[in-house]
Design a protein around this motif. Structure first.
Motif, PDB file in Angstrom:
ATOM      1  N   GLU A   1       0.835  -1.406  -0.089  1.00 40.89           N
ATOM      2  CA  GLU A   1       0.370  -0.172   0.226  1.00 40.89           C
ATOM      3  C   GLU A   1       1.117   1.348   0.170  1.00 40.89           C
ATOM      4  O   GLU A   1       1.204   2.109  -0.660  1.00 40.89           O
ATOM      5  CB  GLU A   1      -1.609  -0.206   1.291  1.00 40.89           C
ATOM      6  CG  GLU A   1      -1.946   1.229   0.799  1.00 40.89           C
ATOM      7  CD  GLU A   1      -3.351   0.945   2.433  1.00 40.89           C
ATOM      8  OE1 GLU A   1      -4.025   0.777   2.386  1.00 40.89           O
ATOM      9  OE2 GLU A   1      -1.722   2.368   2.852  1.00 40.89           O
ATOM     10  N   LYS A   2       2.246   1.762   0.771  1.00 39.88           N
ATOM     11  CA  LYS A   2       2.187   2.535   1.371  1.00 39.88           C
ATOM     12  C   LYS A   2       3.533   3.104  -0.410  1.00 39.88           C
ATOM     13  O   LYS A   2       3.212   3.919  -0.898  1.00 39.88           O
ATOM     14  CB  LYS A   2       3.445   2.697   2.696  1.00 39.88           C
ATOM     15  CG  LYS A   2       3.494   3.892   2.928  1.00 39.88           C
ATOM     16  CD  LYS A   2       5.029   3.651   3.846  1.00 39.88           C
ATOM     17  CE  LYS A   2       5.805   4.958   4.457  1.00 39.88           C
ATOM     18  NZ  LYS A   2       6.169   4.552   6.123  1.00 39.88           N
ATOM     19  N   ARG A   3       3.839   2.069  -0.999  1.00 45.13           N
ATOM     20  CA  ARG A   3       4.443   2.452  -1.831  1.00 45.13           C
ATOM     21  C   ARG A   3       3.699   3.048  -3.437  1.00 45.13           C
ATOM     22  O   ARG A   3       3.831   3.598  -4.232  1.00 45.13           O
ATOM     23  CB  ARG A   3       5.329   0.838  -2.639  1.00 45.13           C
ATOM     24  CG  ARG A   3       6.157   0.696  -3.960  1.00 45.13           C
ATOM     25  CD  ARG A   3       6.495  -0.322  -4.454  1.00 45.13           C
ATOM     26  NE  ARG A   3       5.705  -1.329  -4.690  1.00 45.13           N
ATOM     27  CZ  ARG A   3       5.006  -1.628  -6.019  1.00 45.13           C
ATOM     28  NH1 ARG A   3       5.715  -0.892  -6.539  1.00 45.13           N
ATOM     29  NH2 ARG A   3       4.231  -2.299  -5.823  1.00 45.13           N
ATOM     30  N   LEU A   4       2.592   1.658  -3.232  1.00 49.20           N
ATOM     31  CA  LEU A   4       1.559   1.989  -4.154  1.00 49.20           C
ATOM     32  C   LEU A   4       1.052   3.835  -4.084  1.00 49.20           C
ATOM     33  O   LEU A   4       0.488   4.436  -4.861  1.00 49.20           O
ATOM     34  CB  LEU A   4      -0.126   1.616  -3.933  1.00 49.20           C
ATOM     35  CG  LEU A   4       0.956   0.120  -5.201  1.00 49.20           C
ATOM     36  CD1 LEU A   4      -0.207  -1.594  -4.908  1.00 49.20           C
ATOM     37  CD2 LEU A   4       0.998   0.156  -6.844  1.00 49.20           C
ATOM     38  N   PHE A   5       0.818   3.668  -2.605  1.00 47.57           N
ATOM     39  CA  PHE A   5      -0.016   5.252  -2.358  1.00 47.57           C
ATOM     40  C   PHE A   5       1.267   5.976  -3.311  1.00 47.57           C
ATOM     41  O   PHE A   5       0.053   7.634  -3.117  1.00 47.57           O
ATOM     42  CB  PHE A   5      -0.180   5.412  -0.318  1.00 47.57           C
ATOM     43  CG  PHE A   5      -1.025   6.679  -0.250  1.00 47.57           C
ATOM     44  CD1 PHE A   5      -1.676   6.293  -0.287  1.00 47.57           C
ATOM     45  CD2 PHE A   5      -0.230   7.786  -0.137  1.00 47.57           C
ATOM     46  CE1 PHE A   5      -2.800   7.744  -0.058  1.00 47.57           C
ATOM     47  CE2 PHE A   5      -0.705   9.088   0.454  1.00 47.57           C
ATOM     48  CZ  PHE A   5      -2.002   8.612   0.684  1.00 47.57           C
ATOM     49  N   GLN A   6       2.521   6.038  -3.301  1.00 49.61           N
ATOM     50  CA  GLN A   6       2.694   7.907  -3.428  1.00 49.61           C
ATOM     51  C   GLN A   6       3.258   7.245  -4.760  1.00 49.61           C
ATOM     52  O   GLN A   6       2.452   8.830  -5.133  1.00 49.61           O
ATOM     53  CB  GLN A   6       4.307   7.765  -2.628  1.00 49.61           C
ATOM     54  CG  GLN A   6       4.610   7.620  -1.273  1.00 49.61           C
ATOM     55  CD  GLN A   6       5.789   6.611  -0.950  1.00 49.61           C
ATOM     56  OE1 GLN A   6       6.773   7.769  -1.487  1.00 49.61           O
ATOM     57  NE2 GLN A   6       5.801   5.528  -0.496  1.00 49.61           N
ATOM     58  N   TYR A   7       3.043   6.776  -5.525  1.00 50.46           N
ATOM     59  CA  TYR A   7       2.632   6.071  -6.752  1.00 50.46           C
ATOM     60  C   TYR A   7       1.624   7.238  -7.482  1.00 50.46           C
ATOM     61  O   TYR A   7       1.367   8.032  -8.224  1.00 50.46           O
ATOM     62  CB  TYR A   7       3.045   5.064  -7.701  1.00 50.46           C
ATOM     63  CG  TYR A   7       3.227   4.967  -8.671  1.00 50.46           C
ATOM     64  CD1 TYR A   7       3.749   5.422  -9.924  1.00 50.46           C
ATOM     65  CD2 TYR A   7       1.369   4.556  -9.447  1.00 50.46           C
ATOM     66  CE1 TYR A   7       3.266   4.992 -11.030  1.00 50.46           C
ATOM     67  CE2 TYR A   7       2.080   4.597 -10.565  1.00 50.46           C
ATOM     68  CZ  TYR A   7       2.424   4.612 -11.758  1.00 50.46           C
ATOM     69  OH  TYR A   7       1.744   4.882 -12.599  1.00 50.46           O
ATOM     70  N   LEU A   8       0.245   6.822  -6.867  1.00 45.64           N
ATOM     71  CA  LEU A   8      -0.523   7.291  -7.334  1.00 45.64           C
ATOM     72  C   LEU A   8      -1.309   8.812  -6.902  1.00 45.64           C
ATOM     73  O   LEU A   8      -2.039   9.364  -7.487  1.00 45.64           O
ATOM     74  CB  LEU A   8      -2.764   6.543  -7.154  1.00 45.64           C
ATOM     75  CG  LEU A   8      -1.736   5.403  -7.344  1.00 45.64           C
ATOM     76  CD1 LEU A   8      -2.795   4.171  -6.070  1.00 45.64           C
ATOM     77  CD2 LEU A   8      -2.214   5.165  -8.844  1.00 45.64           C
TER      78      LEU A   8
END
Ligand code: ZN
Length: 413
Positions: free
Chosen positions: A111-118
């Motif tokens: 989640e944290k990785r994808l959160f930053q990307y999105l």
């Protein structure tokens, strides 16, 4: 009864277990957050379950609570035989998207990785205004919005957040690295409020093909983490005056809990007038099938607003509502008759409304129900950031569960 079962009984007696999708949310006994329990899969997010992979006290608590909500009716027939039927109350039969466990775990770990990307993708679409004059150059707008939302996502204090922000900057998610004092200043900026609202709306768009049914409600966020909105509203009204509150009115999709429109007001504002702007904003982006809201939202105007969006309003009538009153529109009367003569169908649709309560619960459990900011503008921006963070998490969940590939702003895709 084993020890975990005993503790489960204790939990079921002491706390309010609520439902979110197919999951039950059990507040932790230490008061820190909620555990998600799947009764069907016999799964829980607590450390005990994680370690033992066996039934924990939360799963027991949920089973006890579910049993209590079910009613056993034994009926004796004329021939002396008995027939037993078990009816579950509507609370436990609500239909939602099934939760897929492997997908859920994957979504959580990434989640944290994808959160930053999105979030970065989203912020890129706002477009920085030209910087005038020779004065101090401001940070680009997209960097400000990224820093604010990521700060709220991290839930830590400004100083402690700097480690996360430095990492994000290292990955290229911000063009400059703002100081924590600058981030406080961004929260104070009224100029950023409409941008945050726009980002919330944009972040709901990838779910436009999935969501058709919507629900509306409001809830408050206090500036003191010991005050909770439900206490202030229902049991302890003097709390309302003691601290600042920000009241968030929102409309969400009932399948993914994504927030499709949001309005902010002061604590005493009446809910009913926020209904129309929420419906009108959502209908710009979604083909609406139905809208449910509790009876506080019942009015000629609100019914008409939903009908003119070619959707069906599921707003229950009050005990003192009558069909023949001159003040009521034809639509009001038509809906009243539908409500009176198709109770079962009405209620089964109306119960989708509970998803908006789950939405508030998800936001508060994950990002806190208290606001750190000291001024009104900053509090509003902070509350909007919580909603934006929630929406991005809904997208991440949908990437895993529904194979969604979110794209924002036609030109960024
Ligand atoms: Zn557990």
């Amino acid at each position: 009864m084993n020890l975990r079962e005993q503790k489960g009984l204790q939990i079921a007696n002491q706390v309010r277990i609520t439902k979110s999708g197919n999951l039950y949310l059990v507040p932790s006994q230490s008061g820190k957050g909620k555990y998600k329990v799947s009764a069907d899969e016999q799964h829980c997010t607590c450390a005990d379950y994680d370690f033992r992979r066996a039934k924990c006290k939360h799963i027991f608590a949920v089973e006890i609570a579910v049993r209590r909500e079910s009613k056993t009716i034994t009926e004796t027939k004329p021939d002396g035989t008995t027939k037993t039927t078990i009816t579950e109350t509507v609370k436990v039969t609500r239909k939602t998207y099934p939760q897929v466990w492997p997908a859920y775990n994957a979504a959580q770990t990434q989640e944290k990785r994808l959160f930053q990307y999105l979030l970065h993708q989203l912020c890129q679409g706002v477009g920085s205004p030209a910087q005038h004059g020779a004065g101090q150059r401001r940070l680009p707008l997209e960097d400000m919005l990224f820093s604010m939302a990521f700060k709220v996502y991290s839930t830590v204090s400004g100083r402690r957040f700097m480690t996360d922000l430095r990492d994000a900057h290292g990955k290229g998610y911000t063009s400059k690295l703002p100081s924590y004092n600058s981030i406080f200043r961004y929260f104070e900026s009224e100029m950023l409020t409409p941008h945050l609202q726009m980002l919330i709306e944009e972040s709901s768009l990838p779910l436009a093909t999935i969501e058709q049914d919507f629900a509306v409600d409001s809830s408050g966020f206090s500036t003191c983490r010991f005050f909770q909105w439900v206490d202030a509203k229902y049991t302890n009204p003097q709390l309302m005056d003691k601290r600042e509150w920000v009241k968030v009115h929102l409309m969400c999709g009932v399948k993914t809990n994504v927030v499709t429109s949001v309005e902010i007001s002061d604590r005493y504002a009446h809910d009913t007038k926020y209904f129309k702007p929420l419906v009108e904003a959502t209908r710009q982006n979604f083909a609406m099938n139905q809208v449910s809201a509790d009876k506080a939202y019942l009015s000629n105007t609100n019914l008409k607003t939903v009908a003119s969006a070619q959707a069906m309003p599921y707003i229950p009538f009050k005990a003192n509502s009558v069909a023949n009153d001159k003040r009521h529109s034809a639509l009001w009367k038509q809906m009243y008759h539908f409500y009176a003569y198709n109770q079962e169908r009405f209620m089964s649709n109306y119960h989708k409304r509970s998803n908006v309560e789950s939405t508030f619960m998800m936001i508060k459990a994950k990002f806190g129900d208290a606001l750190r900011s000291k001024t009104k503008t900053a509090q509003i921006n902070e509350a909007l950031c919580k909603v934006l963070c929630h929406n991005i998490c809904c997208l991440i969940q949908s990437m895993y569960e529904l194979n969604l590939k979110p794209k924002f702003w036609a030109q960024v895709a």
